[in-house]
Design a protein around this motif. Structure first.
Motif, PDB file in Angstrom:
ATOM      1  N   ASN A 218       0.788  -1.236   0.000  1.00 60.20           N
ATOM      2  CA  ASN A 218       0.000   0.000   0.000  1.00 60.20           C
ATOM      3  C   ASN A 218       0.818   1.282   0.000  1.00 60.20           C
ATOM      4  O   ASN A 218       0.235   2.371   0.126  1.00 60.20           O
ATOM      5  N   GLY A 219       2.134   1.174  -0.139  1.00 55.83           N
ATOM      6  CA  GLY A 219       2.942   2.376  -0.092  1.00 55.83           C
ATOM      7  C   GLY A 219       2.781   3.079   1.240  1.00 55.83           C
ATOM      8  O   GLY A 219       2.696   2.451   2.290  1.00 55.83           O
ATOM      9  N   LEU A 220       2.698   4.406   1.190  1.00 52.50           N
ATOM     10  CA  LEU A 220       2.489   5.190   2.404  1.00 52.50           C
ATOM     11  C   LEU A 220       1.016   5.520   2.618  1.00 52.50           C
ATOM     12  O   LEU A 220       0.668   6.245   3.556  1.00 52.50           O
ATOM     13  N   LYS A 221       0.145   5.010   1.777  1.00 45.58           N
ATOM     14  CA  LYS A 221      -1.286   5.261   1.925  1.00 45.58           C
ATOM     15  C   LYS A 221      -1.793   4.667   3.248  1.00 45.58           C
ATOM     16  O   LYS A 221      -1.482   3.530   3.583  1.00 45.58           O
ATOM     17  N   THR A 222      -2.571   5.444   3.958  1.00 54.77           N
ATOM     18  CA  THR A 222      -3.231   4.961   5.170  1.00 54.77           C
ATOM     19  C   THR A 222      -4.707   5.322   5.074  1.00 54.77           C
ATOM     20  O   THR A 222      -5.061   6.489   4.883  1.00 54.77           O
ATOM     21  N   PHE A 223      -5.546   4.320   5.222  1.00 47.38           N
ATOM     22  CA  PHE A 223      -6.959   4.470   4.930  1.00 47.38           C
ATOM     23  C   PHE A 223      -7.775   4.825   6.176  1.00 47.38           C
ATOM     24  O   PHE A 223      -7.487   4.369   7.274  1.00 47.38           O
ATOM     25  N   TYR A 224      -8.787   5.631   5.951  1.00 47.38           N
ATOM     26  CA  TYR A 224      -9.781   5.932   6.979  1.00 47.38           C
ATOM     27  C   TYR A 224     -11.120   6.090   6.273  1.00 47.38           C
ATOM     28  O   TYR A 224     -11.184   6.212   5.043  1.00 47.38           O
TER      29      TYR A 224
END
Length: 367
Positions: A48-54
């Motif tokens: 996911n790379g540096l992506k962080t989901f919310y």
């Protein structure tokens, strides 16, 4: 690296090789949490790379009355007991209407196994929500609730899922799995599903196009080998059906339960469970660090230990707060983005299927 036993696992992780049961035991037996975290972060970045989901979501727990008697549960009450409640359908409607101006994309619905409510009530809850918010993703009812509804109605698990789909169900939560151990089940949640039953209901859901989550409850009487077995059984089920969206390690909160004398797991143990989950569940795209459960600080650190999702805005979370959680009841979009970005990660607002609903797509696509 302070634990030489991790060198072989480190080499496997860097080579993209699947870890074994024995590797899982080595990880749980190691105190070199930073190296375990480094390996998990490597996999997280690969996926996911540096992506962080919310997400912007809402929790609705229609009833806390439950016929089961699980020792670890602070949420449930018996009918007539102080604190017991069941919402009318109109109350459910009002709960949704209270936040109708917010751009919520997911409504999470779970509750007790309430013999005082008819089968149709559980179906109608979804209809009411869908009527008020026709475009929202309804994530509703654990496998335990599905089995309960099948028993109440005399229908098969598949038929119950068909009824729920017709009423508006989109995805399912992963609760009720606890730990796939007959030993623990006999001691803590005798009335719940077996591991095979829980997995089978999720597989049936996957066959019907219903994506689901998976969980594991840790920090009570479980043994390391039981947790490794749990994770590998989930991995095998994912190999077979491919329908799991994310995995959530659930921290046991002992306060207000009949296991209140047990100490709660430390933040270091939380990070270790998240990292090991990321390493063993190589076919799961996402690992969640639920900020309500962990607290904001540990959830932030978890983003460097394999987690890529912190859940969402929530509002009126009951299950963990009735077990003594000290976290707030909600966070706004700006607070969620700040929580993520101040750790050096890129916040990505998602829907229930992990599709981006961000406007900054040109930035996200480069990460």
């Amino acid at each position: 690296m302070t634990d030489s036993n991790l060198k072989r696992i480190y080499d496997k992780v860097m080579a993209g090789e699947r870890l074994s049961f024995e590797d899982g035991m080595t990880l749980f037996n190691s105190n070199d949490v930073l190296t375990i975290g480094e390996m998990a972060h490597h996999i997280r970045v690969q996926k996911n790379g540096l992506k962080t989901f919310y997400t912007l979501n809402q929790h609705i727990n229609p009833t806390n009355i439950c016929r089961n008697d699980c020792l670890f549960c602070a949420f449930y009450r018996k009918d007539g007991q102080e604190g017991a409640y069941r919402m009318s359908l109109e109350t459910v409607r009002q709960k949704v209407l209270e936040r109708i101006e917010e751009p919520i994309t997911e409504i999470h619905i779970v509750g007790g196994l309430d013999d005082g409510l008819p089968y149709e009530y559980y179906i109608d809850v979804l209809r009411v929500v869908k009527e008020v918010r026709p475009n929202v993703n309804i994530k509703a009812y654990t496998a335990v609730e599905i089995a309960y509804l099948a028993e109440r109605s005399g229908k098969s698990w598949a038929a119950v899922l068909d009824d729920l789909l017709e009423a508006g169900l989109n995805t399912m939560p992963g609760g009720g799995a606890e730990v796939f151990s007959e030993r623990v089940k006999r001691k803590l949640f005798m009335d719940k599903l077996s591991a095979d039953e829980w997995i089978e209901i999720h597989k049936i859901a996957h066959q019907k196009g219903i994506r689901t989550n998976a969980t594991m409850l840790y920090g009570h009487i479980e043994k390391d080998e039981e947790k490794v077995d749990h994770l590998i059984r989930l991995r095998k089920a994912q190999d077979e059906s491919g329908g799991f969206l994310t995995f959530l390690p659930l921290l046991f909160h002992p306060e207000n339960t009949r296991m209140a004398r047990l100490p709660m797991a430390t933040g270091v143990e939380d990070l270790k469970h998240i990292a090991i989950s990321r390493l063993l569940l190589d076919n799961f795209d996402h690992i969640k660090a639920y900020w309500v459960m962990l607290g904001k600080d540990v959830a932030q650190i978890a983003l460097s230990f394999g987690a890529d999702d912190i859940d969402g805005s929530v509002v009126e979370e009951r299950i963990y707060h009735m077990a003594g959680a000290r976290s707030s009841q909600m966070m706004t979009r700006s607070q969620l983005k700040k929580l993520i970005s101040e750790c050096g990660f890129v916040p990505v607002e998602r829907n229930a299927l992990y599709q981006s609903v961000n406007t900054e797509t040109e930035i996200i696509d480069q990460v």
